[in-house]
Design a protein around this motif. Structure first.
Motif, PDB file in Angstrom:
ATOM      1  N   ASN A 162       0.854  -1.185   0.000  1.00 44.03           N
ATOM      2  CA  ASN A 162       0.000   0.000   0.000  1.00 44.03           C
ATOM      3  C   ASN A 162       0.896   1.242   0.000  1.00 44.03           C
ATOM      4  O   ASN A 162       2.130   1.119  -0.002  1.00 44.03           O
ATOM      5  N   ARG A 163       0.303   2.418   0.012  1.00 46.88           N
ATOM      6  CA  ARG A 163       1.067   3.658  -0.051  1.00 46.88           C
ATOM      7  C   ARG A 163       2.091   3.769   1.070  1.00 46.88           C
ATOM      8  O   ARG A 163       3.256   4.092   0.826  1.00 46.88           O
ATOM      9  N   ASN A 164       1.688   3.511   2.310  1.00 45.34           N
ATOM     10  CA  ASN A 164       2.612   3.672   3.428  1.00 45.34           C
ATOM     11  C   ASN A 164       3.783   2.706   3.348  1.00 45.34           C
ATOM     12  O   ASN A 164       4.920   3.081   3.634  1.00 45.34           O
ATOM     13  N   GLN A 165       3.522   1.469   2.950  1.00 40.15           N
ATOM     14  CA  GLN A 165       4.606   0.495   2.792  1.00 40.15           C
ATOM     15  C   GLN A 165       5.557   0.927   1.678  1.00 40.15           C
ATOM     16  O   GLN A 165       6.776   0.789   1.807  1.00 40.15           O
ATOM     17  N   LEU A 166       4.998   1.457   0.595  1.00 41.89           N
ATOM     18  CA  LEU A 166       5.837   1.931  -0.501  1.00 41.89           C
ATOM     19  C   LEU A 166       6.686   3.117  -0.061  1.00 41.89           C
ATOM     20  O   LEU A 166       7.889   3.165  -0.319  1.00 41.89           O
ATOM     21  N   LEU A 167       6.074   4.079   0.609  1.00 40.68           N
ATOM     22  CA  LEU A 167       6.829   5.246   1.085  1.00 40.68           C
ATOM     23  C   LEU A 167       7.963   4.821   2.021  1.00 40.68           C
ATOM     24  O   LEU A 167       9.078   5.346   1.931  1.00 40.68           O
ATOM     25  N   ASP A 168       7.703   3.863   2.895  1.00 38.28           N
ATOM     26  CA  ASP A 168       8.759   3.359   3.787  1.00 38.28           C
ATOM     27  C   ASP A 168       9.898   2.738   2.983  1.00 38.28           C
ATOM     28  O   ASP A 168      11.069   2.971   3.266  1.00 38.28           O
ATOM     29  N   ALA A 169       9.557   1.948   1.982  1.00 44.48           N
ATOM     30  CA  ALA A 169      10.575   1.283   1.160  1.00 44.48           C
ATOM     31  C   ALA A 169      11.398   2.287   0.352  1.00 44.48           C
ATOM     32  O   ALA A 169      12.574   2.042   0.076  1.00 44.48           O
ATOM     33  N   MET A 170      10.794   3.417  -0.009  1.00 46.65           N
ATOM     34  CA  MET A 170      11.487   4.413  -0.836  1.00 46.65           C
ATOM     35  C   MET A 170      12.367   5.366  -0.030  1.00 46.65           C
ATOM     36  O   MET A 170      13.163   6.107  -0.614  1.00 46.65           O
ATOM     37  N   LYS A 171      12.245   5.362   1.287  1.00 48.33           N
ATOM     38  CA  LYS A 171      13.030   6.291   2.123  1.00 48.33           C
ATOM     39  C   LYS A 171      14.514   6.198   1.785  1.00 48.33           C
ATOM     40  O   LYS A 171      15.079   5.111   1.709  1.00 48.33           O
ATOM     41  N   GLY A 172      15.118   7.353   1.576  1.00 52.60           N
ATOM     42  CA  GLY A 172      16.533   7.411   1.256  1.00 52.60           C
ATOM     43  C   GLY A 172      16.854   7.150  -0.198  1.00 52.60           C
ATOM     44  O   GLY A 172      18.019   7.188  -0.590  1.00 52.60           O
ATOM     45  N   HIS A 173      15.845   6.866  -1.023  1.00 49.72           N
ATOM     46  CA  HIS A 173      16.077   6.552  -2.434  1.00 49.72           C
ATOM     47  C   HIS A 173      15.417   7.536  -3.398  1.00 49.72           C
ATOM     48  O   HIS A 173      15.569   7.409  -4.613  1.00 49.72           O
ATOM     49  N   ILE A 174      14.659   8.503  -2.895  1.00 43.78           N
ATOM     50  CA  ILE A 174      13.940   9.442  -3.767  1.00 43.78           C
ATOM     51  C   ILE A 174      14.903  10.527  -4.235  1.00 43.78           C
ATOM     52  O   ILE A 174      15.419  11.302  -3.436  1.00 43.78           O
ATOM     53  N   ILE A 175      15.145  10.560  -5.553  1.00 47.93           N
ATOM     54  CA  ILE A 175      16.058  11.555  -6.113  1.00 47.93           C
ATOM     55  C   ILE A 175      15.339  12.552  -7.020  1.00 47.93           C
ATOM     56  O   ILE A 175      15.938  13.504  -7.504  1.00 47.93           O
TER      57      ILE A 175
END
Length: 190
Positions: A162-175
């Motif tokens: 879901n959105r929250n799980q995706l946001l957690d997984a993307m932490k530190g990788h959003i460029i």
């Protein structure tokens, strides 16, 4: 003095690199049918055919490895902690993709078209995969936000996030990051 200036130069360059690493590049998100701050066409809503719109993006950093998309309604806030209602979650979009085509099937993992094969559609606020268009209560306009994220890694993400799980997984990788906002309002029944 030279050593001090050299050290100072390295520190300034390191600080500048850290600041740029923390500030994602601006991605421009467009659509042939959605226009910024204008009404969502009825075909993309629950009142119409509920079809996902075509989206395009530009301005992603050259080192983008994957993209992700979250489409939500910030006018509907619920829960603790407060969060917006999510209409679409899409991730593992190849870093070479320039957008998403219209009318994607509801499949969790997309096999076609070839340029986005392997892309995953996660769980919306309806707890289902695939696109769900605007369906606000009658009476006031809602602002719908399509946000595209550029990621610096190919994250090994499984279907069903879901959105929250995706946001957690993307932490530190959003460029890189960019959004397109459009409006939809249901009129009260007479």
């Amino acid at each position: 003095m030279r050593i001090r200036n050299a050290i100072l130069g390295v520190l300034v360059m390191g600080f500048a690199a850290a600041v740029s690493a923390q500030t994602p590049a601006t991605i421009t998100v467009t659509s042939p049918t959605l226009k910024a701050n204008e009404v969502v066409p009825v075909d993309h809503t629950a009142d119409g055919r509920n079809l996902s719109p075509a989206l395009s993006w530009t301005g992603a950093p050259a080192n983008t490895r994957q993209f992700a998309l979250i489409y939500d309604d910030p006018n509907v806030v619920f829960g603790t902690p407060p969060q917006t209602f999510v209409h679409w979650v899409v991730y593992k979009i190849p870093g070479t993709a320039k957008g998403l085509p219209a009318e994607l099937p509801m499949d969790a993992v997309l096999a076609a078209p070839a340029d986005i094969a392997g892309t995953i559609q996660g769980l919306s606020g309806f707890k289902r995969t695939g696109y769900r268009g605007p369906a606000p209560p009658a009476g006031k306009p809602h602002h719908y936000t399509w946000t595209v994220y550029a990621l610096d890694a190919e994250l090994p993400l499984e279907p069903g996030l879901n959105r929250n799980q995706l946001l957690d997984a993307m932490k530190g990788h959003i460029i890189g990051q960019g959004s397109l906002v459009a409006i939809y309002e249901r009129k009260p029944k007479q």
